[in-house]
Design a protein around this motif. Sequence first.
Motif, PDB file in Angstrom:
ATOM      1  N   ALA A  12     -25.407 -21.948  -1.962  1.00 37.31           N
ATOM      2  CA  ALA A  12     -26.376 -21.937  -3.057  1.00 37.31           C
ATOM      3  C   ALA A  12     -27.067 -20.583  -3.095  1.00 37.31           C
ATOM      4  CB  ALA A  12     -27.397 -23.052  -2.879  1.00 37.31           C
ATOM      5  N   GLU A  13     -27.133 -19.995  -4.275  1.00 41.11           N
ATOM      6  CA  GLU A  13     -27.746 -18.681  -4.420  1.00 41.11           C
ATOM      7  C   GLU A  13     -28.904 -18.669  -5.397  1.00 41.11           C
ATOM      8  OE1 GLU A  13     -24.664 -15.954  -5.472  1.00 41.11           O
ATOM      9  OE2 GLU A  13     -23.584 -16.264  -3.588  1.00 41.11           O
ATOM     10  N   LYS A  14     -28.803 -19.459  -6.459  1.00 41.01           N
ATOM     11  CA  LYS A  14     -29.879 -19.457  -7.448  1.00 41.01           C
ATOM     12  C   LYS A  14     -29.813 -20.703  -8.307  1.00 41.01           C
ATOM     13  CE  LYS A  14     -27.273 -16.808 -10.861  1.00 41.01           C
ATOM     14  NZ  LYS A  14     -27.256 -15.648 -11.723  1.00 41.01           N
ATOM     15  N   VAL A  15     -30.902 -20.927  -9.039  1.00 44.85           N
ATOM     16  CA  VAL A  15     -30.997 -22.044  -9.984  1.00 44.85           C
ATOM     17  C   VAL A  15     -31.376 -21.441 -11.330  1.00 44.85           C
ATOM     18  CG1 VAL A  15     -32.357 -24.068 -10.635  1.00 44.85           C
ATOM     19  CG2 VAL A  15     -31.661 -23.753  -8.273  1.00 44.85           C
ATOM     20  N   GLU A  16     -30.631 -21.809 -12.344  1.00 46.29           N
ATOM     21  CA  GLU A  16     -30.971 -21.377 -13.710  1.00 46.29           C
ATOM     22  C   GLU A  16     -31.299 -22.617 -14.518  1.00 46.29           C
ATOM     23  OE1 GLU A  16     -27.963 -18.987 -15.515  1.00 46.29           O
ATOM     24  OE2 GLU A  16     -27.899 -17.609 -13.824  1.00 46.29           O
ATOM     25  N   SER A  17     -32.412 -22.584 -15.196  1.00 44.95           N
ATOM     26  CA  SER A  17     -32.840 -23.720 -15.993  1.00 44.95           C
ATOM     27  C   SER A  17     -32.383 -23.502 -17.442  1.00 44.95           C
ATOM     28  CB  SER A  17     -34.363 -23.827 -15.951  1.00 44.95           C
ATOM     29  OG  SER A  17     -34.783 -24.900 -16.736  1.00 44.95           O
ATOM     30  N   MET A  18     -31.900 -24.589 -18.028  1.00 42.75           N
ATOM     31  CA  MET A  18     -31.474 -24.531 -19.434  1.00 42.75           C
ATOM     32  C   MET A  18     -32.310 -25.504 -20.222  1.00 42.75           C
ATOM     33  SD  MET A  18     -27.345 -24.397 -18.964  1.00 42.75           S
ATOM     34  CE  MET A  18     -27.081 -24.382 -20.722  1.00 42.75           C
ATOM     35  N   SER A  19     -32.838 -25.074 -21.330  1.00 37.69           N
ATOM     36  CA  SER A  19     -33.587 -26.011 -22.189  1.00 37.69           C
ATOM     37  C   SER A  19     -32.591 -26.796 -23.045  1.00 37.69           C
ATOM     38  CB  SER A  19     -34.547 -25.232 -23.094  1.00 37.69           C
ATOM     39  OG  SER A  19     -33.814 -24.416 -23.994  1.00 37.69           O
ATOM     40  N   ALA A  20     -33.053 -27.836 -23.671  1.00 38.19           N
ATOM     41  CA  ALA A  20     -32.180 -28.660 -24.512  1.00 38.19           C
ATOM     42  C   ALA A  20     -31.598 -27.865 -25.672  1.00 38.19           C
ATOM     43  CB  ALA A  20     -32.949 -29.880 -25.019  1.00 38.19           C
ATOM     44  N   ASP A  21     -32.307 -26.837 -26.117  1.00 39.65           N
ATOM     45  CA  ASP A  21     -31.839 -26.008 -27.226  1.00 39.65           C
ATOM     46  C   ASP A  21     -30.713 -25.065 -26.786  1.00 39.65           C
ATOM     47  OD1 ASP A  21     -34.005 -27.216 -28.329  1.00 39.65           O
ATOM     48  OD2 ASP A  21     -35.233 -25.398 -28.435  1.00 39.65           O
TER      49      ASP A  21
END
Length: 79
Positions: free
Chosen positions: A67-76
């Motif tokens: 695991a290196e990073k987390v990217e958040s995605m919005s519903a849009d």
Amino acid sequence: HNPSTPKPKDPTDKTQTREPKSKAPPRPQQPRIPQNPSAIRTVVISGLPPSIDSKVLWKKVRKYQGAEKVESMSADNTT
């Protein structure tokens, strides 16, 4: 009393030997795929509450090897 004769089992005696616990069935082996260290692997996690932020999610994900990073995605931003 003859020491060579076995004693009758006492039903209240808790030191009697017990049956060994059965072992869990072996897990199926996953095929060993040669791993490319420069490959990008992405895991998509859906169904998370909108209130969760990247920091909280990273605290859970960082425990996994690679695991290196987390990217958040919005519903849009899911298309």
